[in-house]
Enzyme design. Sequence first.
Site, short mmCIF file in Angstrom:
data_model
loop_
_atom_site.label_atom_id
_atom_site.label_comp_id
_atom_site.label_asym_id
_atom_site.label_seq_id
_atom_site.Cartn_x
_atom_site.Cartn_y
_atom_site.Cartn_z
N ASP A 153 0.72 -14.84 -3.86
CA ASP A 153 0.11 -13.67 -4.50
C ASP A 153 0.99 -12.47 -4.18
O ASP A 153 1.04 -11.99 -3.07
CB ASP A 153 -1.30 -13.49 -3.93
CG ASP A 153 -1.94 -12.15 -4.30
OD1 ASP A 153 -1.28 -11.32 -4.95
OD2 ASP A 153 -3.11 -11.94 -3.91
N HIS A 158 -7.01 -11.47 -0.38
CA HIS A 158 -7.89 -10.80 -1.31
C HIS A 158 -8.89 -11.82 -1.84
O HIS A 158 -8.62 -13.02 -1.87
CB HIS A 158 -7.03 -10.23 -2.46
CG HIS A 158 -7.75 -9.32 -3.40
ND1 HIS A 158 -8.57 -9.79 -4.40
CD2 HIS A 158 -7.74 -7.96 -3.51
CE1 HIS A 158 -9.03 -8.76 -5.10
NE2 HIS A 158 -8.56 -7.66 -4.57
N GLN A 202 0.77 -7.03 -4.23
CA GLN A 202 1.14 -5.86 -3.45
C GLN A 202 2.62 -5.83 -3.09
O GLN A 202 3.07 -4.88 -2.45
CB GLN A 202 0.32 -5.83 -2.15
CG GLN A 202 -1.16 -5.60 -2.36
CD GLN A 202 -1.48 -4.23 -2.91
OE1 GLN A 202 -0.74 -3.26 -2.68
NE2 GLN A 202 -2.57 -4.12 -3.64
N CYS A 235 -11.87 -5.64 -1.04
CA CYS A 235 -11.94 -7.02 -1.53
C CYS A 235 -11.37 -8.00 -0.52
O CYS A 235 -10.76 -9.02 -0.88
CB CYS A 235 -11.23 -7.17 -2.88
SG CYS A 235 -12.05 -6.32 -4.22
N LYS A 242 0.01 -2.42 -10.63
CA LYS A 242 0.46 -2.03 -9.30
C LYS A 242 1.97 -1.82 -9.26
O LYS A 242 2.53 -1.56 -8.20
CB LYS A 242 0.04 -3.09 -8.27
CG LYS A 242 -1.47 -3.31 -8.17
CD LYS A 242 -1.81 -4.37 -7.14
CE LYS A 242 -3.28 -4.74 -7.18
NZ LYS A 242 -4.17 -3.66 -6.74
#
Length: 411
Positions: A205, A128, A208, A369, A231
């Site tokens: 990261d 991202h 998700q 993104c 999320k």
Amino acid sequence: MSRILSQININKVREQFPILHQEVNGKPLVYFDNAATTQKPQVVIDALSGYYSGYNANIHRGIHYLAEKATSAFEASRKSIQEFLNAPSSDEIIFTYGTTDGINLISNTYGRAFLSEGDEIIISTMEHHSNIVPWQMLCEEKGCVLKVIPISDDGELLMDEYHQMLSEKTKIVSVVYASNALGTINPVKEIIDAAHSVGAVAIIDAAQATSHIKIDVQSLDVDFICFSAHKLYGPTGMGALFGKRELLEKMPPWRGGGEMIKEVSFDKTTYNEIPYKFEAGTPNIADVVALKTALEYVNELGLENISAYEQELLAYATDRLEAIEGLKIVGKAREKVSVISFVMDGIHPQDIGVLLDQQGIAIRTGHHCTQPLMQRFGIVGTSRASFAVYNTKEEVDLLVEGLAKVKRFLL
């Protein structure tokens, strides 16, 4: 009825999300944009309003009843995140505005303090923008070198090439756990271990990943990991960063102000202990409090149950979409979270999104993104359907029917 469906009562789950019970353009809402943000159960909404209507006050510095109650709820949320990630201590949990803020915090503190000219940072092709741009900015400032792990046509990292990139010059490896654009689940344990073998710091990261995958920071031995509440069935505008104590303690603060200090004079300021050293100013108290409720909601359903059900939806939707002539799925990794990106011959992704919206179906279109990733595949963007625990196979059928109408209208 499958075993998973018997463990999760989908009708009952859907009743707990008030936003789902509406019509869009005269059609029942089908919400397939969960990779962008998940919807919120009523208990999370109640937690937000409960704070503002019952004990709205600033935290840590007040001695009155409301301040003490707000402080207790705020710190209870930090403890719940520690348990959710299996972190050794709640002191290693830093509240942020989300994943982007967490990565920027690391780059502006650890990166600025400990990287020098010629040092190398490794990211991947599927990152991202929030895990690209902060490192580019750091490289421009410090003279570091940014390296990028390539991916296969199926959307999997080429791990042999990653291992070849590593050297004594590698200081940071920062990689997404699960791709927001492809759904690919990366082999983060292997990535972390390899980074440590050359003395590099490993950053994950997990934006998700947290709503699909059980994360154990001690088992992963990750140095930093960050995620966003919105999320994970929680509120927008907040998230959390886990960092190993020995790293957080030697990092300088980023933002200056109240809470992050011990003593201030015009001659010198001494900084607070972790985690407060990184939490300047009045935080997003209500949303922090509501995140605890969101985590409790996920724990009640069971993350393994949620993931297994979403995998059923993913398999069903993949089969149905692949049967559509002229549709190509972008990203066919062997391990995926419940995300399907696709393109259709002769139809722009934006047109697909607009026409599906007219049928009450919400998907995401564009580059997500991840512009370098789109360039890797030679496309301007994709249409993306992403599934959560409240979605159904019947909704997948509506998506397939909707795409058939799109084709009839445009081709």
